[in-house]
Write a protein that holds these residues in place. Structure first.
Motif, PDB file in Angstrom:
ATOM      1  N   LYS A  45       0.831  -1.212   0.000  1.00 22.93           N
ATOM      2  CA  LYS A  45       0.000   0.000   0.000  1.00 22.93           C
ATOM      3  C   LYS A  45       0.860   1.254   0.000  1.00 22.93           C
ATOM      4  O   LYS A  45       0.476   2.275  -0.570  1.00 22.93           O
ATOM      5  N   GLN A  46       2.022   1.180   0.618  1.00 21.90           N
ATOM      6  CA  GLN A  46       2.914   2.335   0.687  1.00 21.90           C
ATOM      7  C   GLN A  46       3.762   2.485  -0.574  1.00 21.90           C
ATOM      8  O   GLN A  46       4.373   3.533  -0.777  1.00 21.90           O
ATOM      9  N   THR A  47       3.798   1.453  -1.403  1.00 26.15           N
ATOM     10  CA  THR A  47       4.639   1.496  -2.600  1.00 26.15           C
ATOM     11  C   THR A  47       3.787   1.320  -3.854  1.00 26.15           C
ATOM     12  O   THR A  47       3.252   2.292  -4.376  1.00 26.15           O
ATOM     13  N   PHE A  48       3.640   0.115  -4.318  1.00 22.62           N
ATOM     14  CA  PHE A  48       2.982  -0.129  -5.606  1.00 22.62           C
ATOM     15  C   PHE A  48       1.577   0.452  -5.693  1.00 22.62           C
ATOM     16  O   PHE A  48       1.222   1.068  -6.696  1.00 22.62           O
ATOM     17  N   LEU A  49       0.771   0.270  -4.669  1.00 22.90           N
ATOM     18  CA  LEU A  49      -0.593   0.801  -4.737  1.00 22.90           C
ATOM     19  C   LEU A  49      -0.600   2.321  -4.715  1.00 22.90           C
ATOM     20  O   LEU A  49      -1.484   2.942  -5.301  1.00 22.90           O
ATOM     21  N   ALA A  50       0.369   2.924  -4.066  1.00 22.09           N
ATOM     22  CA  ALA A  50       0.468   4.381  -4.049  1.00 22.09           C
ATOM     23  C   ALA A  50       0.955   4.918  -5.396  1.00 22.09           C
ATOM     24  O   ALA A  50       0.606   6.038  -5.776  1.00 22.09           O
ATOM     25  N   TRP A  51       1.743   4.144  -6.105  1.00 19.08           N
ATOM     26  CA  TRP A  51       2.323   4.592  -7.366  1.00 19.08           C
ATOM     27  C   TRP A  51       1.418   4.358  -8.566  1.00 19.08           C
ATOM     28  O   TRP A  51       1.481   5.086  -9.546  1.00 19.08           O
ATOM     29  N   HIS A  52       0.639   3.285  -8.522  1.00 19.66           N
ATOM     30  CA  HIS A  52      -0.128   2.858  -9.696  1.00 19.66           C
ATOM     31  C   HIS A  52      -1.626   2.928  -9.424  1.00 19.66           C
ATOM     32  O   HIS A  52      -2.156   2.162  -8.618  1.00 19.66           O
ATOM     33  N   PRO A  53      -2.347   3.809 -10.116  1.00 17.95           N
ATOM     34  CA  PRO A  53      -3.781   3.972  -9.857  1.00 17.95           C
ATOM     35  C   PRO A  53      -4.615   2.748 -10.225  1.00 17.95           C
ATOM     36  O   PRO A  53      -5.700   2.567  -9.675  1.00 17.95           O
ATOM     37  N   ASN A  54      -4.116   1.898 -11.113  1.00 17.14           N
ATOM     38  CA  ASN A  54      -4.876   0.713 -11.525  1.00 17.14           C
ATOM     39  C   ASN A  54      -4.263  -0.573 -10.980  1.00 17.14           C
ATOM     40  O   ASN A  54      -4.356  -1.628 -11.612  1.00 17.14           O
ATOM     41  N   ALA A  55      -3.671  -0.480  -9.816  1.00 15.14           N
ATOM     42  CA  ALA A  55      -3.089  -1.665  -9.189  1.00 15.14           C
ATOM     43  C   ALA A  55      -4.129  -2.346  -8.306  1.00 15.14           C
ATOM     44  O   ALA A  55      -4.947  -1.695  -7.669  1.00 15.14           O
ATOM     45  N   GLU A  56      -4.070  -3.654  -8.303  1.00 10.73           N
ATOM     46  CA  GLU A  56      -4.967  -4.471  -7.493  1.00 10.73           C
ATOM     47  C   GLU A  56      -4.115  -5.352  -6.588  1.00 10.73           C
ATOM     48  O   GLU A  56      -3.155  -5.970  -7.042  1.00 10.73           O
ATOM     49  N   LEU A  57      -4.478  -5.414  -5.330  1.00  8.66           N
ATOM     50  CA  LEU A  57      -3.734  -6.211  -4.359  1.00  8.66           C
ATOM     51  C   LEU A  57      -4.552  -7.424  -3.943  1.00  8.66           C
ATOM     52  O   LEU A  57      -5.725  -7.307  -3.594  1.00  8.66           O
ATOM     53  N   VAL A  58      -3.918  -8.582  -4.004  1.00 14.57           N
ATOM     54  CA  VAL A  58      -4.533  -9.826  -3.537  1.00 14.57           C
ATOM     55  C   VAL A  58      -3.587 -10.447  -2.521  1.00 14.57           C
ATOM     56  O   VAL A  58      -2.396 -10.594  -2.784  1.00 14.57           O
ATOM     57  N   THR A  59      -4.133 -10.805  -1.366  1.00  9.75           N
ATOM     58  CA  THR A  59      -3.349 -11.477  -0.337  1.00  9.75           C
ATOM     59  C   THR A  59      -3.793 -12.932  -0.275  1.00  9.75           C
ATOM     60  O   THR A  59      -4.976 -13.213  -0.081  1.00  9.75           O
TER      61      THR A  59
END
Length: 78
Positions: free
Chosen positions: A38-52
């Motif tokens: 959340k502090q890196t990739f999601l903050a940098w890329h508006p169309n990023a999706e995170l799956v845990t």
């Protein structure tokens, strides 16, 4: 590779790209977890999706391959 990983600055070059990104983390990975993403990739890329992926560590492709493949296939099919 360690030198490149620790000294290369590319955030300004990629920040804001509209390319869809899938970020997969394992719930048992102590370093590269949801908070870090959340502090890196999601903050940098508006169309990023995170799956845990639950019950996986740093290598979900080896620790829970069927679930990993399902997540990747679902993303690619969109």
């Amino acid at each position: 590779y360690l030198h490149m990983l620790t000294t290369t600055r590319f955030v300004e070059d990629v920040q804001g790209l509209e390319t869809p990104f899938l970020i997969i983390v394992g719930s048992n990975d102590p370093g590269l977890d949801e908070t870090a993403m959340k502090q890196t990739f999601l903050a940098w890329h508006p169309n990023a999706e995170l799956v845990t992926l639950s019950q996986c560590g740093h290598y979900p492709m080896q620790e829970c391959p069927p679930h990993f493949v399902q997540v990747v296939e679902r993303f690619l099919l969109r």
